[in-house]
Design an enzyme around this catalytic site. Structure first.
Site, PDB file in Angstrom:
ATOM      1  N   ALA A 131       0.846  -1.187   0.000  1.00  0.00           N
ATOM      2  CA  ALA A 131       0.000   0.000   0.000  1.00  0.00           C
ATOM      3  C   ALA A 131       0.884   1.241   0.000  1.00  0.00           C
ATOM      4  O   ALA A 131       2.103   1.161  -0.190  1.00  0.00           O
ATOM      5  CB  ALA A 131      -0.934  -0.014   1.207  1.00  0.00           C
ATOM      6  N   SER A 132       0.270   2.405   0.226  1.00  0.00           N
ATOM      7  CA  SER A 132       1.000   3.665   0.093  1.00  0.00           C
ATOM      8  C   SER A 132       2.010   3.881   1.207  1.00  0.00           C
ATOM      9  O   SER A 132       3.011   4.565   1.012  1.00  0.00           O
ATOM     10  CB  SER A 132       0.013   4.833   0.065  1.00  0.00           C
ATOM     11  N   GLN A 135       4.232  -2.285   3.320  1.00  0.00           N
ATOM     12  CA  GLN A 135       3.890  -3.537   2.655  1.00  0.00           C
ATOM     13  C   GLN A 135       4.062  -4.685   3.645  1.00  0.00           C
ATOM     14  O   GLN A 135       4.752  -4.563   4.658  1.00  0.00           O
ATOM     15  CB  GLN A 135       4.730  -3.763   1.411  1.00  0.00           C
ATOM     16  N   VAL A 136       3.406  -5.824   3.333  1.00  0.00           N
ATOM     17  CA  VAL A 136       3.366  -6.952   4.258  1.00  0.00           C
ATOM     18  C   VAL A 136       4.046  -8.160   3.631  1.00  0.00           C
ATOM     19  O   VAL A 136       3.826  -8.488   2.461  1.00  0.00           O
ATOM     20  CB  VAL A 136       1.902  -7.294   4.628  1.00  0.00           C
ATOM     21  N   LYS A 153       4.945  -6.406   8.737  1.00  0.00           N
ATOM     22  CA  LYS A 153       4.599  -5.169   8.030  1.00  0.00           C
ATOM     23  C   LYS A 153       5.804  -4.233   8.092  1.00  0.00           C
ATOM     24  O   LYS A 153       6.341  -3.966   9.168  1.00  0.00           O
ATOM     25  CB  LYS A 153       3.377  -4.522   8.680  1.00  0.00           C
ATOM     26  N   ASP A 288     -11.061   1.300   8.698  1.00  0.00           N
ATOM     27  CA  ASP A 288     -10.740   0.923   7.313  1.00  0.00           C
ATOM     28  C   ASP A 288     -11.213  -0.497   7.062  1.00  0.00           C
ATOM     29  O   ASP A 288     -10.447  -1.374   6.665  1.00  0.00           O
ATOM     30  CB  ASP A 288      -9.228   1.050   7.082  1.00  0.00           C
TER      31      ASP A 288
END
Length: 524
Positions: A131-132, A135-136, A153, A288
């Site tokens: 993602a912005s 990352q995982v 993460k 979210d």
């Protein structure tokens, strides 16, 4: 001066990206002042040729980078700011970016944990999501001689500096808008950007996400339908978060859910009631809750991940939410109106009766429809439109709540298009109201009020002393008047002069930018 020119230069680049993606094509020219209408016509000249359908604004924000992606996610909750068409466009905005290299991720992990990677993890696989902000990766740790899968993460390198830069541009625009527009001041654009800034700052410290996981785990430990992953604190720092790996079925994987014979309508109920329970009971909720962040484990429980964005509600906001929902459920529009006034959300010079009439105009069409046609998202959109007519300012504490309610409804309806939102919400809302606003709640409120009165009484001598000093200062000002030194007057004059020069420079830069766009178009 240099700072303003820098802001304008970066914003001009963003405006060109918007123009190229056709964003200005969905703006209603009649809502824009005449000078702005000319700017819109110029911007339409640089639109990409070919297919102009699809999520134009989402494409533009993705091209502009992480901060603009986050801004788009926030604006998706504000159709009163960007309009209904753009808000719907932004609902499809996905916070997804290409992953950064494995070697960089491993370097961030080793540096943050201050140990060689092989001393911390048995293995670290390639990124499974990006993602912005982070990352995982799927990793493995060894405990008592047994390998256990974990999710690792990792924060993107240098992402904080880029966010800070773009946020200064957003603040520049918001301050200028509030300076010249009464509507911008009503919408409290600066506070909206402030809310976003605070949220992003917390999201970029993964220790705070770990703390959010821990707090949510305590709040929900007795919930039969919901749980969260456990945190590995020994492998968690500012830039790295290690937690339990979830092997459940992602809620966006409808094929696997169908193969597992999951009761989809019941799953939709769990999503709605879990969110409302967290928001009302705990005042702390996952903000979210899109399907990619929700899983179903082997026991049929919801498991949430990605706790970077969390929402908090005080008792006042929870009471407001509960009474608003119950008012619409029971069609008690007078009470819905009164709650807005009691909370101080609508100025007291307006009429409760007139506001109740406006609320009725929202509620009655909903109750005349079938359950599958009732939309909480539509209700919130209409409520924002009506409250704007009654000078209700933006409530920053409710922004994340509004966003999450819209997303949660979409997730639940994806499993059961006929889901009755009000019937599903009713038991959770009534339980909270009976617990907090019924006899037990009144007793607890009275006890809390008694302790508050005692605290005030203890501070009375200090309050009295400060009051006397303030009265003495007021008396002196009344007798002698408020005096400004010649230096203060001269400084005020210089400040006003600088502001006027800034406005002139900004207008010239914008004019030259559009002339450059026209020249570029003619040369194509």
């Amino acid at each position: 001066m240099i700072s303003a020119i820098t802001h304008i230069g970066r914003l001009a680049r963003a405006a060109i990206v918007f123009a190229r993606e056709g964003v200005f094509g969905v703006v209603d020219p009649t809502l824009v002042p005449p000078p702005g209408q000319l700017a819109l016509k110029l911007a339409r000249l640089v639109e990409r040729r070919g297919d102009k359908s699809g999520p134009r604004l989402s494409r533009a924000l993705t091209r502009l980078g992480p901060a603009y992606l986050k801004l788009g996610q926030f604006l998706a909750t504000r159709p009163d700011v960007v309009g209904v068409v753009m808000a719907r466009d932004l609902e499809s905005l996905q916070d997804r970016l290409p992953p950064f290299p494995q070697q960089e991720a491993e370097a961030v992990i080793a540096t943050s944990l201050e140990r060689p990677l092989t001393d911390v993890f048995a293995s670290i696989g390639p990124p499974v999501a990006a993602a912005s902000i982070a990352q995982v990766h799927r990793g493995e740790v060894i405990r008592n001689g047994v390998r256990h899968p974990v999710a690792v993460k990792v924060l993107r390198p240098n992402v904080a500096a880029r966010f800070r830069r773009d946020l200064t541009d957003f603040f520049f625009v918001a301050h200028k808008a509030e300076t010249y527009s009464a509507e911008a001041r009503r919408l409290r654009l600066v506070e909206v950007i402030n809310t976003m800034s605070r949220s992003v700052a917390m999201e970029m410290d993964l220790r705070l996400e770990a703390a959010a996981l821990s707090e949510m785990a305590e709040n929900t430990r007795d919930d039969p339908d919901f749980r969260v992953p456990t945190v590995d604190w020994d492998r968690t720092t500012h830039n790295v978060l290690t937690m339990e790996w979830i092997d459940g079925i992602a809620l966006n994987d409808h094929a696997r859910l169908k193969e597992a014979n999951v009761d989809l309508p019941d799953l939709g109920r769990k999503v709605i009631q879990s969110f409302l329970r967290h928001a009302l009971r705990d005042g702390y909720f996952h903000a979210d809750m899109h399907p990619g962040n929700l899983f179903m484990d082997d026991a049929g429980r919801l498991v949430a991940v990605d706790f970077g964005i969390m929402g908090r509600l005080g008792l006042k906001e929870r009471r407001f939410l509960a009474e608003i929902l119950l008012g619409f459920i029971t069609r008690n529009y007078r009470r819905v109106a009164e709650v807005h006034f009691e909370a101080g959300y609508v100025p007291s010079h307006h009429s409760v009766e007139n506001f109740a009439q406006a609320i009725r105009a929202i509620g009655e069409p909903i109750h005349n429809r079938t359950a599958e046609e009732i939309s909480m998202a539509r209700l919130l959109t209409l409520l924002l439109e009506v409250t704007g007519l009654f000078d209700m300012t933006t409530r920053p504490e409710l922004i994340l709540l509004q966003k999450t309610m819209v997303v949660v409804e979409g997730v639940a309806r994806g499993f059961d298009p006929r889901l009755d939102i009000w019937k599903t919400a009713d038991p959770v809302v009534r339980e909270w109201i009976e617990r907090n606003l019924g006899p037990i709640g009144r007793v607890q409120g009275a006890l809390a009020g008694t302790s508050e009165i005692a605290r005030v009484l203890m501070n009375l001598p200090d309050i009295a002393g400060r009051s006397v000093r303030v009265l003495e200062q007021l008396e002196t000002m009344t007798r002698e008047g408020l005096r400004l030194s010649p230096e203060s007057i001269a400084a005020m004059g210089r400040s006003e002069g600088r502001k006027n020069r800034w406005r002139t420079v900004a207008l010239w830069i914008i004019a030259v930018t559009f002339i450059g766009i026209l020249i570029a178009v003619r040369n194509l």
